[in-house]
Design an enzyme around this catalytic site. Structure first.
Site, PDB file in Angstrom:
ATOM      1  N   PRO A  17      39.489  42.419  41.248  1.00  0.00           N
ATOM      2  CA  PRO A  17      38.299  42.878  40.504  1.00  0.00           C
ATOM      3  C   PRO A  17      37.127  41.946  40.798  1.00  0.00           C
ATOM      4  O   PRO A  17      37.256  40.720  40.698  1.00  0.00           O
ATOM      5  CB  PRO A  17      38.743  42.763  39.041  1.00  0.00           C
ATOM      6  CG  PRO A  17      39.857  41.762  39.033  1.00  0.00           C
ATOM      7  CD  PRO A  17      40.535  41.881  40.364  1.00  0.00           C
ATOM      8  N   MET A  18      35.979  42.521  41.170  1.00  0.00           N
ATOM      9  CA  MET A  18      34.801  41.722  41.520  1.00  0.00           C
ATOM     10  C   MET A  18      33.558  42.366  40.925  1.00  0.00           C
ATOM     11  O   MET A  18      33.256  43.534  41.209  1.00  0.00           O
ATOM     12  CB  MET A  18      34.675  41.596  43.048  1.00  0.00           C
ATOM     13  CG  MET A  18      35.791  40.767  43.679  1.00  0.00           C
ATOM     14  SD  MET A  18      35.708  40.718  45.490  1.00  0.00           S
ATOM     15  CE  MET A  18      36.373  42.352  45.907  1.00  0.00           C
ATOM     16  N   GLN A  70      40.416  45.850  34.260  1.00  0.00           N
ATOM     17  CA  GLN A  70      40.368  44.455  33.847  1.00  0.00           C
ATOM     18  C   GLN A  70      39.451  44.310  32.642  1.00  0.00           C
ATOM     19  O   GLN A  70      38.317  44.779  32.647  1.00  0.00           O
ATOM     20  CB  GLN A  70      39.867  43.525  34.951  1.00  0.00           C
ATOM     21  CG  GLN A  70      39.998  42.064  34.512  1.00  0.00           C
ATOM     22  CD  GLN A  70      39.492  41.051  35.499  1.00  0.00           C
ATOM     23  OE1 GLN A  70      38.290  41.011  35.774  1.00  0.00           O
ATOM     24  NE2 GLN A  70      40.378  40.227  36.026  1.00  0.00           N
ATOM     25  N   CYS A 100      37.558  34.039  35.422  1.00  0.00           N
ATOM     26  CA  CYS A 100      36.152  34.031  35.795  1.00  0.00           C
ATOM     27  C   CYS A 100      35.460  32.778  35.252  1.00  0.00           C
ATOM     28  O   CYS A 100      35.552  32.482  34.058  1.00  0.00           O
ATOM     29  CB  CYS A 100      35.452  35.274  35.264  1.00  0.00           C
ATOM     30  SG  CYS A 100      33.695  35.351  35.688  1.00  0.00           S
ATOM     31  N   ASN A 211      46.185  34.839  44.759  1.00  0.00           N
ATOM     32  CA  ASN A 211      44.805  35.260  44.997  1.00  0.00           C
ATOM     33  C   ASN A 211      43.998  34.031  45.409  1.00  0.00           C
ATOM     34  O   ASN A 211      44.348  32.906  45.077  1.00  0.00           O
ATOM     35  CB  ASN A 211      44.246  35.885  43.711  1.00  0.00           C
ATOM     36  CG  ASN A 211      42.759  36.167  43.761  1.00  0.00           C
ATOM     37  OD1 ASN A 211      42.008  35.750  42.889  1.00  0.00           O
ATOM     38  ND2 ASN A 211      42.307  36.856  44.785  1.00  0.00           N
ATOM     39  N   GLY A 213      40.904  33.188  48.670  1.00  0.00           N
ATOM     40  CA  GLY A 213      40.713  32.772  50.053  1.00  0.00           C
ATOM     41  C   GLY A 213      41.552  33.496  51.083  1.00  0.00           C
ATOM     42  O   GLY A 213      41.551  33.110  52.257  1.00  0.00           O
ATOM     43  N   ARG A 235      37.097  39.016  48.560  1.00  0.00           N
ATOM     44  CA  ARG A 235      35.912  39.240  49.394  1.00  0.00           C
ATOM     45  C   ARG A 235      36.228  39.836  50.757  1.00  0.00           C
ATOM     46  O   ARG A 235      35.464  40.658  51.274  1.00  0.00           O
ATOM     47  CB  ARG A 235      35.138  37.927  49.547  1.00  0.00           C
ATOM     48  CG  ARG A 235      34.364  37.530  48.291  1.00  0.00           C
ATOM     49  CD  ARG A 235      33.771  36.151  48.428  1.00  0.00           C
ATOM     50  NE  ARG A 235      34.789  35.116  48.365  1.00  0.00           N
ATOM     51  CZ  ARG A 235      34.602  33.853  48.715  1.00  0.00           C
ATOM     52  NH1 ARG A 235      33.427  33.477  49.182  1.00  0.00           N
ATOM     53  NH2 ARG A 235      35.574  32.973  48.606  1.00  0.00           N
TER      54      ARG A 235
END
Length: 335
Positions: A17-18, A70, A100, A211, A213, A235
């Site tokens: 989720p971003m 989320q 976050c 999660n 990198g 990303r």
């Protein structure tokens, strides 16, 4: 129970989720590339749903599933009500954000700052579990600020697991809540993948995804081979969606194939964009998520440039995707 088994299988690979990125348009694109990968919404705050009545934030299409919601929050009763709303809206997984690091999230007393209070997290997740049949999960960091992750992460996992949580997605960096921006928190604290692997070995009964990198499908396969239950990619899945997702169904889930392609995904989005524009939306709202579709391929720069500029034209519609495809060598021949 069947929905929990399905979502557990899907979580072998997931797109993190971003905020401002994994909206419904982005998820629809990702679904054209992989039918199996677990997708997540942007974080939705429990107060927005419960106090603000912003139920439109739960909107999604059935085609986006398997899909998890989320939530952000720190008040057990409010999170319980939000989880119930999420289940009613069709989400089979409700994930609590304990990772976050943004100032806004800290001021609301949720996100990574909650790692300092695992007992509160356990009360929140217990309330969410009691309020909804959905699978309740947690996304967390390995620690915050001066914490020793090797000490605090096991205590956090044990405390929260005692509430009934069985699935964790662990971002393998500490969050620095003092002195680093959210952007810096994505890169500066060192990654500690071995610690996450060690947690899986220490708690084999827990479903643990790693999660942070992770930039390739090869890396994801390597983590799964090490014994982790899942891999969450952020990303890289956004900036190079085809490179991460086009072969995922075959390589991660054992599907027969053939693999999907960037060209097929782009074409599949054309009627979706047309419907969005016909409903009063802007083409840019969708095409901004498609800029990296041909990353690393000849014509990728021209593709990005055309979508970016053409989407700004008054009345721009789905035709801009066909125009941009013409700039990718061989794309039209693949029709």
């Amino acid at each position: 129970m069947e929905h929990k088994l399905l979502i557990k299988k899907a979580s072998r690979l997931s797109v993190a989720p971003m905020m401002d990125w994994t909206d419904r348009h982005c998820r629809m694109l990702h679904r054209q590339l992989s039918k199996e990968t677990l997708l997540y919404t942007e974080m939705v705050t429990a107060p927005a749903l419960v106090r603000g009545g912003a139920l439109h934030l739960l909107d999604h299409a059935a085609e986006e599933r398997p899909l998890a919601l989320q939530l952000g929050g720190s008040e057990p009763e409010e999170l319980a009500e939000a989880a119930a709303l999420g289940w009613q809206a069709g989400y089979c997984e409700i994930n609590l954000n304990v990772g976050c690091p943004s100032d806004k999230v800290q001021s609301g007393c949720f996100g990574a700052v909650l790692m300092k209070d695992p007992d509160l997290v356990a009360r929140c997740t217990a309330a969410m579990i009691s309020a909804s049949p959905a699978e309740v999960t947690v996304k967390c960091r390995i620690g915050v600020d001066e914490d020793d992750p090797a000490d605090v992460l096991p205590r956090f996992l044990e405390t929260v697991a005692a509430s009934g949580i069985r699935r964790f997605a662990v971002h393998a960096r500490k969050a620095w809540l003092k002195g680093l921006s959210p952007k810096e928190n994505r890169d500066i604290p060192p990654l500690d993948y071995p610690l996450v692997v060690a947690m899986k070995r220490r708690y084999p009964e827990l479903h643990i995804s790693v999660n942070g990198g992770i930039a390739s499908l090869e890396q994801a396969e390597a983590f799964l081979a090490e014994g982790l239950d899942g891999v969450m990619i952020g990303r890289a899945a956004y900036h190079e969606p085809a490179a991460i997702l086009a072969a995922a169904d075959r390589r991660i889930y054992g599907a027969a194939g053939p693999d999907s392609s960037a060209e097929d995904a782009a074409r599949a989005m054309i009627p979706y964009i047309a419907a969005h524009v016909d409903a009063g939306g802007r083409a840019h709202s969708v095409t901004r998520h498609m800029l990296g579709l041909f990353a690393g391929r000849p014509g990728a720069r021209a593709w990005r440039r055309h979508l970016s500029t053409a989407a700004a034209r008054p009345g721009a519609g789905a035709e801009i995707v066909e125009e941009a495809l013409a700039l990718i060598p061989g794309a039209l021949a693949a029709e």
